[in-house]
Design a protein around this motif. Structure first.
Motif, PDB file in Angstrom:
ATOM      1  N   LYS A 167      12.939  -8.874 -12.345  1.00 42.31           N
ATOM      2  CA  LYS A 167      11.985  -9.670 -12.655  1.00 42.31           C
ATOM      3  C   LYS A 167      12.451 -10.514 -13.969  1.00 42.31           C
ATOM      4  O   LYS A 167      12.848  -9.697 -15.162  1.00 42.31           O
ATOM      5  CB  LYS A 167      10.506  -9.229 -12.817  1.00 42.31           C
ATOM      6  N   ALA A 168      11.720 -11.635 -14.193  1.00 45.79           N
ATOM      7  CA  ALA A 168      11.903 -12.358 -15.557  1.00 45.79           C
ATOM      8  C   ALA A 168      10.581 -12.275 -16.099  1.00 45.79           C
ATOM      9  O   ALA A 168       9.373 -12.064 -15.635  1.00 45.79           O
ATOM     10  CB  ALA A 168      12.235 -13.759 -15.276  1.00 45.79           C
ATOM     11  N   LEU A 169      10.648 -12.226 -17.452  1.00 41.43           N
ATOM     12  CA  LEU A 169       9.444 -12.296 -18.293  1.00 41.43           C
ATOM     13  C   LEU A 169       8.699 -13.553 -18.018  1.00 41.43           C
ATOM     14  O   LEU A 169       7.462 -13.554 -17.787  1.00 41.43           O
ATOM     15  CB  LEU A 169       9.681 -12.130 -19.668  1.00 41.43           C
ATOM     16  N   LYS A 170       9.508 -14.744 -17.872  1.00 38.09           N
ATOM     17  CA  LYS A 170       8.816 -15.946 -17.442  1.00 38.09           C
ATOM     18  C   LYS A 170       8.048 -15.772 -16.191  1.00 38.09           C
ATOM     19  O   LYS A 170       8.743 -15.410 -15.125  1.00 38.09           O
ATOM     20  CB  LYS A 170       9.523 -17.246 -17.504  1.00 38.09           C
ATOM     21  N   GLY A 171       6.929 -16.055 -15.904  1.00 36.87           N
ATOM     22  CA  GLY A 171       6.034 -15.960 -14.809  1.00 36.87           C
ATOM     23  C   GLY A 171       5.639 -14.544 -14.509  1.00 36.87           C
ATOM     24  O   GLY A 171       4.742 -14.306 -13.494  1.00 36.87           O
ATOM     25  N   SER A 172       5.839 -13.479 -15.379  1.00 38.52           N
ATOM     26  CA  SER A 172       5.524 -12.105 -15.003  1.00 38.52           C
ATOM     27  C   SER A 172       4.093 -11.984 -15.660  1.00 38.52           C
ATOM     28  O   SER A 172       3.613 -12.640 -16.679  1.00 38.52           O
ATOM     29  CB  SER A 172       6.413 -10.954 -15.531  1.00 38.52           C
ATOM     30  N   THR A 173       3.193 -10.899 -15.275  1.00 39.04           N
ATOM     31  CA  THR A 173       2.077 -10.630 -15.917  1.00 39.04           C
ATOM     32  C   THR A 173       2.195  -9.479 -16.700  1.00 39.04           C
ATOM     33  O   THR A 173       2.493  -8.553 -16.139  1.00 39.04           O
ATOM     34  CB  THR A 173       0.833 -10.700 -14.875  1.00 39.04           C
ATOM     35  N   VAL A 174       1.718  -9.462 -17.899  1.00 45.96           N
ATOM     36  CA  VAL A 174       1.855  -8.613 -18.966  1.00 45.96           C
ATOM     37  C   VAL A 174       0.444  -8.015 -19.410  1.00 45.96           C
ATOM     38  O   VAL A 174      -0.301  -8.950 -19.707  1.00 45.96           O
ATOM     39  CB  VAL A 174       2.833  -8.847 -19.957  1.00 45.96           C
TER      40      VAL A 174
END
Length: 419
Positions: A309-316
């Motif tokens: 997964k990329a950080l962009k678009g992920s939910t943190v």
């Protein structure tokens, strides 16, 4: 007449006023914020270390809060406990101190003891405070007593408070030191005199610079230990078994609070301004500690990469956004630059903190979740930023798809990484 007036009824002033009131001193508190004054007089606390019942107890003992500067003239001793935030040039912003001193000057009378507790650079008491107080003819050390005593309040500390934390005191003259020490001796267990105001001012800066530099040391070690496959938390646990010559410090996502990120800069700024050369340890420590939120973001990227997964678009999900555990104080919390950088990388950031209902970081755009376990199950990555005692970290680790632990409290496994 009253025994003491405390100017600034915040995290420093209120515990001081409480300790003095409990010891039988008559205390008046002064603050320019009329809403704070009204709340206190109604028995409502606004600081973590005092509950409403504590304020009610103080009121029953005779404490009162006011915004009337004329009440200061009633006091035998006046203690300045106002904020000294960082100015744009890296030194302390003394506007609150200057305003407090000007207010005192209009009420000053012979025999008073005036004490500055606000953290600042060496020389402030003598160069900034004293000239204003002496402007109308009264002389420090002859007509009134002037001293500096650094605040040592540690919000959330249940073991050490205003009464049992040793009180450093340095006066403009020996008589000033003696008068200030006698005042504090009425409600503080141990008073530690210094040679003068500058020594007392510098003692506070040394205490926090020591911590700042050692935190930077372990923060830098965290980076290369991770790259070398070394468990730094296990290293620290082993090193701290030595009964002498070592004190444990721990890495984290950055430094926060009203002291560690701020106070060492006062000393560094003073050295540069007065002597023309840098305080290199402080400036390097500041560089290392200020980059830790960015390092956490890079570790977050690596953790998500393991799941393709990329950080962009992920939910943190960020757990804990205060600067230390089990309090609501958000001042200088590293969670703010961490959230800012995650958002800049395109992540959707959520947070949970049992002490913070409305987090105003990034204009309040980061939404709070009510159930951290459920949110951890849904989030692509959960970051434990602050380890509040109310968190069941084992359950959170089980629930999370992937967890990055910045506090070293969760055992490492295939889904859990530690800083």
């Amino acid at each position: 007449m009253v025994d003491a007036a405390v100017i600034g009824l915040g995290y420093v002033g209120m515990p001081l006023a409480q300790a003095a009131s409990r010891a039988g001193l008559s205390v008046v508190g002064f603050d320019i914020d009329t809403s704070v004054v009204a709340d206190l007089n109604a028995g409502i606390s606004h600081v973590d270390d005092l509950q409403d019942r504590d304020v009610a107890e103080m009121l029953a003992l005779g404490f009162s809060a006011t915004s009337d500067p004329g009440r200061l003239s009633e006091a035998d001793a006046i203690v300045i406990c106002v904020p000294t935030p960082l100015a744009d040039d890296g030194g302390p912003d003394l506007r609150h101190v200057e305003a407090a001193v000007a207010t005192i000057a209009a009420q000053l009378r012979p025999g008073m003891v005036v004490i500055l507790e606000s953290t600042t650079y060496p020389g402030t008491t003598d160069e900034v405070v004293r000239p204003v107080l002496e402007a109308d003819g009264l002389i420090a050390g002859r007509d009134f007593h002037l001293a500096f005593s650094p605040e040592r309040i540690d919000p959330g500390n249940r073991e050490y408070g205003a009464k049992n934390t040793p009180k450093v005191v340095g006066g403009h003259t020996q008589a000033c030191t003696d008068a200030a020490a006698a005042f504090y001796g009425r409600f503080v267990d141990t008073v530690v005199p210094t040679r003068g105001t500058r020594e007392a001012e510098t003692a506070k800066l040394l205490e926090n610079t020591y911590r700042h530099i050692n935190i930077a040391l372990v923060n830098e070690m965290a980076r290369f230990c991770h790259d070398l496959g070394i468990d730094l938390w296990d290293v620290i646990a082993a090193a701290r078994t030595k009964p002498f010559g070592f004190q444990a410090f721990y890495p984290g996502p950055g430094v926060g609070g009203h002291c560690i990120p701020i106070d060492p800069n006062y000393l560094s700024h003073s050295v540069r301004a007065r002597l023309g050369y840098p305080f290199r340890f402080v400036e390097l420590a500041q560089e290392i500690n200020s980059t830790m939120p960015g390092y956490v973001v890079r570790r977050a990227q690596d953790a998500l990469n393991d799941d393709a997964k990329a950080l962009k678009g992920s939910t943190v999900l960020l757990l804990g956004v205060t600067y230390k555990p089990d309090i609501a104080d958000e001042r200088e919390s590293p969670a703010v630059p961490l959230a800012r950088q995650l958002v800049a990388h395109g992540a959707t950031v959520l947070y949970h903190d049992p002490y913070v209902e409305d987090w105003r970081a990034l204009g309040g755009e980061i939404k709070r979740v009510d159930d951290p376990l459920a949110a951890a199950e849904d989030a692509d990555l959960t970051i434990l930023v602050q380890n509040h005692s109310g968190y069941d970290v084992a359950a959170l680790a089980d629930a999370a798809r992937r967890l990055l632990d910045t506090r070293g409290v969760v055992p490492v496994n295939e889904r859990v990484q530690r800083l």
